[in-house]
Design an enzyme around this catalytic site. Structure first.
Site, PDB file in Angstrom:
ATOM      1  N   GLU A 177     -10.025  -3.962 -11.639  1.00  0.00           N
ATOM      2  CA  GLU A 177      -8.796  -4.446 -11.015  1.00  0.00           C
ATOM      3  C   GLU A 177      -8.619  -5.936 -11.247  1.00  0.00           C
ATOM      4  OE1 GLU A 177      -5.744  -4.117 -10.712  1.00  0.00           O
ATOM      5  OE2 GLU A 177      -5.812  -2.477  -9.250  1.00  0.00           O
ATOM      6  N   ASP A 217      -2.454   0.664 -10.313  1.00  0.00           N
ATOM      7  CA  ASP A 217      -1.146   0.550  -9.685  1.00  0.00           C
ATOM      8  C   ASP A 217      -0.082   1.295 -10.488  1.00  0.00           C
ATOM      9  OD1 ASP A 217      -1.010  -1.079 -11.899  1.00  0.00           O
ATOM     10  OD2 ASP A 217      -0.368  -2.877 -10.825  1.00  0.00           O
TER      11      ASP A 217
END
Length: 513
Positions: A232, A312
């Site tokens: 991430e 995401d």
């Protein structure tokens, strides 16, 4: 006993047998029935997710691999195996989808955890995804024609409610078999641990393999594609983010790649890759968690599973997926090596077993018949179709580039399409009348552009191939390039001079073995 519980029990028994065999000195290589999840279970790091469109990942598994949905009536069908521990029953898919098209709507988890992947919904960086076309990536595995998963931008799969997947600093390992020929530099072709809400919730909330040509932290060496860790807010090649290993120039255009990541969730992660057709694994990084920002030591994984996008739902990437697993705990290097040996042993991209005809599944080369060019064959070069001389002394790359696999016509099963031998999922298609080698996207336009209908050679020799959507135009070589061309017209390649010879081809045995 429920089928999956029975499968899990049998898998546990198989793993125990493997452990006992090792204990009494039988080499691992002799445990021929052990598949990746049997191997990892025997090493004490059982699979908590096992996904494949191509084959079973437990020797005892005999359930469904994936589900397809038909465009004509929205009906669905689960695609299973030819036998327990074996290969996908692709013929069942072909039969169900005949006369229409299908997409892949679910990829079943072969473990007892039921971590099945379905088409991904909207996220913080992308609208809801669509399912991948079910017939976009035909491939031979273990001597059987099966299908892989070919991801184009806007496609992805996910499970946000999993069981057993590492969370909050837990240890895990994972691998996937992918392809170095179908990649781009967009975010993010991932497989692994992601957020449960389809949003970026901060550093360390992902732990997934990334494969592509996106260099997040400079410098990266070579052209890629690279096996990286998507933790991430960064694709990491080391604890510094950027590559600290100048010899890691990427895998290159290997048709099949094993990509591997393992992470103890606290202070160490490692990256490995290998040619899924031969040889062992190479470690490109093994060291501490990222130190260029906070939040990675310990990790904060949330335990969702993502395939084909970022956490995401950043979904601009492309990629290929054939199989992959996630484990509880970090597998040993020995177990990783055994899994790689098993992957190599099944023969991804092996010979189809048929050559020299236009029967679907046959491997061929297409030879020019014009008197100037009888040593020339259609081959791809820099994504463009050209003709060039291919002989017994030509390089292996040139011979592969001049070899095609005949597939049922993507737009009409009575015609044919030509898949590249060394770029799985890439087909010959026309665009602005010129023939290109491009990955199959599943659109109606692509299907029509990549479909050609054979007829007797216009010169009286060989075979001519009419464009499905421009039936008066035929595959022709002109000035060493390849087009669809009419007999006379405004374009140079429509010249009537030698047209009948230029559109007539000999369907020959393939140059590639």
């Amino acid at each position: 006993m429920f089928p999956r519980l029975r499968t899990a029990a049998l898998a546990a028994l198989s793993a125990l047998v493997t452990v006992l065999a090792l204990a009494v000195g039988i080499p691992q290589a002799q445990a021929a029935s052990s598949l990746p999840c049997d191997i990892y279970a025997a090493a004490g790091t059982p699979c908590v997710a096992a996904h494949s469109l191509a084959r079973a990942l437990y020797s005892s598994y005999n359930g469904s691999l994936y589900q397809v949905q038909r465009a004509s009536d929205s009906a669905t069908k689960d695609i299973g195996l030819l036998a327990a521990g074996g290969y996908a029953n692709a013929a069942a898919q072909d039969s169900f989808c005949a006369g229409t098209t299908c997409i892949i709507t679910k990829i079943y988890d072969q473990s007892s955890r039921h971590n099945d992947l379905t088409v991904e919904g909207a996220g913080g960086a992308g609208a809801a995804d669509v399912g991948a076309p079910a017939d976009a990536l035909p491939v031979t595995v273990g001597g059987h024609q099966v299908y892989g998963l070919e991801i184009s931008a806007g496609m992805g799969y996910r499970d946000n409610s999993t069981s057993g997947v590492a969370t909050n600093g837990g240890a895990e390992g994972m691998y996937m078999v992918t392809s170095g020929t179908h990649v781009n530099g967009s975010c993010c072709f991932d497989y692994g641990n992601a957020e449960t809400n389809n949003k970026d919730t901060g550093n360390g909330h992902m732990d997934a393999i990334n494969f592509g040509t996106e260099c997040w932290f400079s410098p990266c060496y070579g052209q890629g594609p690279w096996v990286q860790a998507d933790l991430e807010n960064g694709l990491f090649q080391s604890n510094a983010g950027y590559s600290t290993n100048s010899s890691n120039t990427g895998t290159g255009a290997l048709p099949f790649v094993t990509a591997l990541l393992k992470n103890n969730g606290q202070d160490h992660f490692a990256l490995k890759w290998g040619n899924a057709q031969s040889g062992g694994l190479t470690t490109t990084y093994s060291g501490s968690e990222p130190t260029n920002a906070s939040g990675y030591s310990p990790m904060h994984q949330e335990g969702a599973i993502v395939l084909g996008t970022g956490g995401d739902n950043s979904n601009g990437s492309i990629g290929s997926f054939f199989e992959g697993v996630m484990t509880s705990g970090i597998p040993t290097d020995a177990a990783d090596n055994s899994v790689q040996a098993n992957i190599v042993s099944v023969g991804y991209g092996g010979a189809t077993g048929s050559t020299g005809t236009l029967t679907p599944g046959s491997e061929i080369s297409l030879k020019a018949t014009t008197s100037c060019c009888t040593s020339d064959y259609i081959r791809h070069q820099n994504n463009t179709a050209v003709v060039s001389a291919i002989t017994s002394s030509s390089s292996a790359l040139d011979k592969n580039d001049a070899t095609w696999i005949v597939r049922r016509g993507l737009a009409d099963a009575s015609c044919v399409s030509f898949e590249s031998r060394n770029y799985p999922g890439d087909f010959l298609r026309h665009y602005n009348y010129q023939l290109l080698r491009q990955p199959m996207t599943g659109t109606t336009q692509f299907r029509q552009d990549a479909t050609f209908c054979p007829t007797t050679g216009k010169s009286g020799t060989g075979t001519s191939f009419a464009s499905y959507n421009y039936p008066t135009k035929f595959i022709r070589h002109y000035d060493y390039n390849v087009y669809i061309a009419g007999d006379g017209g405004s374009n140079a390649w429509d010249s009537a001079t030698s047209w009948t010879d230029d559109v007539s081809w000999v369907v020959s045995a393939p140059w590639a073995p």
